[in-house]
Write a protein that holds these residues in place. Structure first.
Motif, short mmCIF file in Angstrom:
data_model
loop_
_atom_site.label_atom_id
_atom_site.label_comp_id
_atom_site.label_asym_id
_atom_site.label_seq_id
_atom_site.Cartn_x
_atom_site.Cartn_y
_atom_site.Cartn_z
N SER A 96 -7.71 5.97 0.40
CA SER A 96 -8.47 4.95 -0.32
C SER A 96 -8.65 3.71 0.56
N LYS B 152 -9.42 0.83 -0.92
CA LYS B 152 -9.27 -0.27 -1.86
C LYS B 152 -8.19 -1.23 -1.39
N LYS B 153 -8.39 -2.50 -1.74
CA LYS B 153 -7.39 -3.52 -1.45
C LYS B 153 -6.20 -3.31 -2.38
N TYR B 154 -5.03 -3.76 -1.95
CA TYR B 154 -3.79 -3.52 -2.68
C TYR B 154 -3.86 -3.94 -4.15
N GLU C 105 -6.30 -3.68 -6.06
CA GLU C 105 -7.24 -2.83 -6.79
C GLU C 105 -6.71 -1.39 -6.93
N LEU C 106 -5.55 -1.11 -6.38
CA LEU C 106 -5.00 0.24 -6.43
C LEU C 106 -4.51 0.60 -7.84
N TYR D 170 0.84 -1.20 0.00
CA TYR D 170 0.00 0.00 0.00
C TYR D 170 0.87 1.26 0.00
N SER E 180 -2.39 4.66 -2.18
CA SER E 180 -3.40 4.21 -1.23
C SER E 180 -3.92 5.30 -0.29
#
Length: 109
Positions: free
Chosen positions: A102, A104-106, A108-109, A94, A99
């Protein structure tokens, strides 16, 4: 003595005085962590977060931490070391520039 070691030793003393180590195998400690986490979640069920009982939250967190410390001890893990290692790994997964702000999961970044 480091604070984490002091806590761990107090837990071990408490456990040993009651002859409970026989029940504290890694599987059952992991299950206990999950059960206590469920009890923590239950405090928030059908409520706004600010409505949850803070004293009961403290108690459930302490239970979770206690079993976590005892499980770490079973494997000979240094709590500070494993936490610092995990923070480093998460820092790589992250990065701040991708990140920050955010959820979002790693992947999905």
């Amino acid at each position: 003595m480091k604070e984490t070691e002091e806590i761990k030793q107090a837990l071990i003393n408490f456990r040993n005085e009651r002859d409970w180590e026989q029940f504290h195998n890694p599987k059952d400690l992991a299950l206990a962590i999950n059960v206590e986490a469920g009890e923590l979640l239950e405090l928030f069920l059908w409520k706004n977060p600010e409505e949850a009982n803070r004293e009961k939250i403290k108690e459930e967190l302490a239970d979770i931490l206690a079993y976590t410390f005892l499980l770490a001890d079973k494997y000979g893990f240094d709590i500070k070391e494993i936490m610092m290692d995990k923070i480093k790994i998460n820092g790589e997964k992250y990065p701040i520039d991708k990140s920050k702000g955010s959820a979002k999961k790693y992947n999905e970044l």
